[in-house]
Design a protein around this motif. Structure first.
Motif, PDB file in Angstrom:
ATOM      1  N   HIS A   1      42.767 -29.801  22.665  1.00  0.00           N
ATOM      2  CA  HIS A   1      43.191 -28.529  21.998  1.00  0.00           C
ATOM      3  C   HIS A   1      44.605 -28.215  22.348  1.00  0.00           C
ATOM      4  CE1 HIS A   1      38.995 -27.500  20.949  1.00  0.00           C
ATOM      5  NE2 HIS A   1      38.679 -28.229  22.185  1.00  0.00           N
ATOM      6  N   VAL A   2      45.230 -27.257  21.450  1.00  0.00           N
ATOM      7  CA  VAL A   2      46.551 -26.724  21.587  1.00  0.00           C
ATOM      8  C   VAL A   2      46.073 -25.272  21.450  1.00  0.00           C
ATOM      9  CG1 VAL A   2      48.721 -26.186  20.768  1.00  0.00           C
ATOM     10  CG2 VAL A   2      47.899 -28.357  20.385  1.00  0.00           C
ATOM     11  N   HIS A   3      46.474 -24.641  22.709  1.00  0.00           N
ATOM     12  CA  HIS A   3      46.049 -23.155  22.969  1.00  0.00           C
ATOM     13  C   HIS A   3      47.367 -22.199  22.914  1.00  0.00           C
ATOM     14  CE1 HIS A   3      42.145 -24.097  24.383  1.00  0.00           C
ATOM     15  NE2 HIS A   3      42.796 -24.801  25.210  1.00  0.00           N
ATOM     16  N   THR A   4      47.418 -21.192  21.954  1.00  0.00           N
ATOM     17  CA  THR A   4      48.480 -20.405  21.818  1.00  0.00           C
ATOM     18  C   THR A   4      48.043 -19.077  22.261  1.00  0.00           C
ATOM     19  OG1 THR A   4      47.791 -19.944  19.386  1.00  0.00           O
ATOM     20  CG2 THR A   4      49.551 -21.781  19.816  1.00  0.00           C
ATOM     21  N   GLU A   5      46.690 -18.593  22.352  1.00  0.00           N
ATOM     22  CA  GLU A   5      46.128 -17.438  22.742  1.00  0.00           C
ATOM     23  C   GLU A   5      46.917 -16.865  24.265  1.00  0.00           C
ATOM     24  OE1 GLU A   5      42.075 -14.837  23.864  1.00  0.00           O
ATOM     25  OE2 GLU A   5      42.178 -16.641  22.352  1.00  0.00           O
ATOM     26  N   ARG A   6      47.462 -15.861  24.430  1.00  0.00           N
ATOM     27  CA  ARG A   6      48.219 -15.563  25.481  1.00  0.00           C
ATOM     28  C   ARG A   6      47.197 -15.564  26.685  1.00  0.00           C
ATOM     29  NH1 ARG A   6      51.718 -16.977  28.587  1.00  0.00           N
ATOM     30  NH2 ARG A   6      52.265 -15.511  30.163  1.00  0.00           N
ATOM     31  N   ARG A   7      46.013 -14.830  26.671  1.00  0.00           N
ATOM     32  CA  ARG A   7      45.182 -15.119  27.709  1.00  0.00           C
ATOM     33  C   ARG A   7      44.797 -16.531  28.134  1.00  0.00           C
ATOM     34  NH1 ARG A   7      39.762 -15.926  28.050  1.00  0.00           N
ATOM     35  NH2 ARG A   7      39.723 -15.966  25.703  1.00  0.00           N
ATOM     36  N   LEU A   8      44.394 -17.420  27.392  1.00  0.00           N
ATOM     37  CA  LEU A   8      44.207 -18.668  27.800  1.00  0.00           C
ATOM     38  C   LEU A   8      45.525 -19.547  28.404  1.00  0.00           C
ATOM     39  CD1 LEU A   8      41.929 -20.004  24.662  1.00  0.00           C
ATOM     40  CD2 LEU A   8      41.369 -19.281  26.930  1.00  0.00           C
TER      41      LEU A   8
ATOM     42  N   PHE B   1      47.314 -35.349  17.472  1.00  0.00           N
ATOM     43  CA  PHE B   1      48.252 -35.164  18.351  1.00  0.00           C
ATOM     44  C   PHE B   1      49.855 -34.852  17.615  1.00  0.00           C
ATOM     45  CE2 PHE B   1      51.897 -36.860  21.684  1.00  0.00           C
ATOM     46  CZ  PHE B   1      51.659 -35.724  22.415  1.00  0.00           C
ATOM     47  N   ARG B   2      49.986 -34.901  16.478  1.00  0.00           N
ATOM     48  CA  ARG B   2      51.116 -34.572  15.698  1.00  0.00           C
ATOM     49  C   ARG B   2      51.944 -33.247  16.099  1.00  0.00           C
ATOM     50  NH1 ARG B   2      48.670 -37.632  10.369  1.00  0.00           N
ATOM     51  NH2 ARG B   2      48.319 -39.733  11.400  1.00  0.00           N
ATOM     52  N   ASP B   3      50.971 -32.345  16.082  1.00  0.00           N
ATOM     53  CA  ASP B   3      51.718 -30.842  16.279  1.00  0.00           C
ATOM     54  C   ASP B   3      52.115 -30.901  17.631  1.00  0.00           C
ATOM     55  OD1 ASP B   3      51.197 -29.971  13.776  1.00  0.00           O
ATOM     56  OD2 ASP B   3      49.088 -29.016  14.305  1.00  0.00           O
ATOM     57  N   ALA B   4      51.250 -31.426  18.722  1.00  0.00           N
ATOM     58  CA  ALA B   4      51.689 -31.445  20.192  1.00  0.00           C
ATOM     59  C   ALA B   4      52.912 -32.136  20.374  1.00  0.00           C
ATOM     60  CB  ALA B   4      50.515 -31.932  20.936  1.00  0.00           C
TER      61      ALA B   4
ATOM     62  N   THR C   1      41.028 -21.916  20.932  1.00  0.00           N
ATOM     63  CA  THR C   1      42.295 -21.612  20.075  1.00  0.00           C
ATOM     64  C   THR C   1      42.345 -22.408  18.994  1.00  0.00           C
ATOM     65  OG1 THR C   1      43.134 -20.450  21.716  1.00  0.00           O
ATOM     66  CG2 THR C   1      44.620 -21.012  19.973  1.00  0.00           C
ATOM     67  N   THR C   2      42.529 -23.680  19.447  1.00  0.00           N
ATOM     68  CA  THR C   2      43.088 -24.633  18.187  1.00  0.00           C
ATOM     69  C   THR C   2      42.358 -26.088  18.727  1.00  0.00           C
ATOM     70  OG1 THR C   2      44.909 -23.674  17.739  1.00  0.00           O
ATOM     71  CG2 THR C   2      44.724 -25.841  17.019  1.00  0.00           C
TER      72      THR C   2
END
Length: 303
Positions: free
Chosen positions: A264-271, A120-123, A28-29
């Motif tokens: 990775h930052v994941h936002t996809e619901r499946r993952l 890591f800034r977004d996280a 995802t990201t």
């Protein structure tokens, strides 16, 4: 405590290691590796120039200004040259002492972001906003639970090695993240930690003892649950590596994964859902929270 409803983790390493990640296709990201901000990101250079300009306007030599704010001359020079990240206290003091009229204060938020590696800034922002945070760790103590000495040892082991300024800045940033424990209302947090992490003497046995004490204290908070995954357990759903789950106040569910320099930052619901299910299984396989605290206390007695 509820099963994980949200997801995210702790950059500077989901594992607490703080490696710099690279993009991997199909997820995802991801985040491209960038030079660490300590070497002089744009906002640091801008802040440094403004700091020097206001100091000179006030007719202060660097040693005089350093004495007024309680920092060494070399440290002030590093701030003015954009080589180090000034702490919030210095920015507050400088704006007042130099009569900067809020100009330096306006850069405070952006300067604070520079304390984290770019990946890591977004996280870090998501972590600070989380209402629930759930972490699985099997390589090192989660960053949110690390003592200053343990964090310094972890960053000191990175290869290629970081210089002393970079280590100091990364340690300060990691400790600053722990302010999340003081939030009101405090987020609900849970940690599943592999037993091997609690036995690995990173930094030496004295450092490990202090770290175990901190984990014990954290686990006694009403909003925090710590569970230990025993080494002799025949089942472990987390062999693929560490990860963090979080949920924001808006109900966003996010997962953060960092292993072998890939973040990775994941936002996809499946993952995200897959990691939520895995975390639920890990909690079921680990010792209960009370049994885990009893174990940690026993381990402390062995040191």
């Amino acid at each position: 405590m509820n099963e994980p409803t949200g997801v995210e983790n702790e950059g500077a390493g989901a594992s607490g290691l703080g490696e710099e990640p690279q993009r991997e296709p199909g997820l995802t990201t991801g985040a491209e590796p960038e030079p660490p901000p300590e070497v002089g990101s744009g906002i640091l250079r801008v802040f440094g120039r403004q700091l020097k300009r206001f100091r000179m306007r006030a007719g202060l030599e660097r040693p005089e200004f350093a004495s007024m704010v309680g920092y060494s001359v070399s440290t002030i020079a590093a701030y003015e040259q954009g080589r180090r990240i000034p702490p919030p206290r210095l920015i507050d003091q400088a704006d007042e002492v130099l009569d900067a009229g809020g100009v330096l204060l306006e850069m405070k938020e952006e300067v604070a972001k520079a304390q984290y590696p770019a990946f890591f800034r977004d996280a870090a922002r998501l972590e600070a906003e989380a209402v629930e945070l759930h972490v699985y760790a099997n390589q090192a103590v989660p960053g949110l639970l690390q003592t200053e000495e343990y964090a310094r040892a972890v960053f000191g082991m990175m290869r290629p090695p970081l210089d002393e300024d970079a280590i100091a800045q990364r340690v300060a940033a990691r400790l600053a993240r722990q302010e999340v424990f003081a939030k009101r209302p405090a987020p609900l947090m849970s940690f599943v930690i592999d037993e091997s992490v609690l036995r690995r003497p990173i930094g030496g046995r004295g450092v490990l003892r202090g770290q175990i004490e901190q984990i014990l204290l954290a686990g006694q908070r009403s909003t925090v649950e710590v569970q230990v995954m025993p080494l002799d357990s025949e089942e472990n759903a987390g062999l693929a590596g560490p990860f963090t789950l979080l949920e924001t106040a808006e109900g966003r569910r996010i997962a953060y994964v960092e292993v072998q320099n890939v973040s990775h930052v994941h936002t996809e619901r499946r993952l995200v859902k897959g990691l939520e299910v895995k975390y639920g299984i890990l909690r079921a396989q680990a010792l209960t929270p009370q049994a885990s605290l009893n174990y940690v206390e026993k381990l402390l007695g062995e040191r």
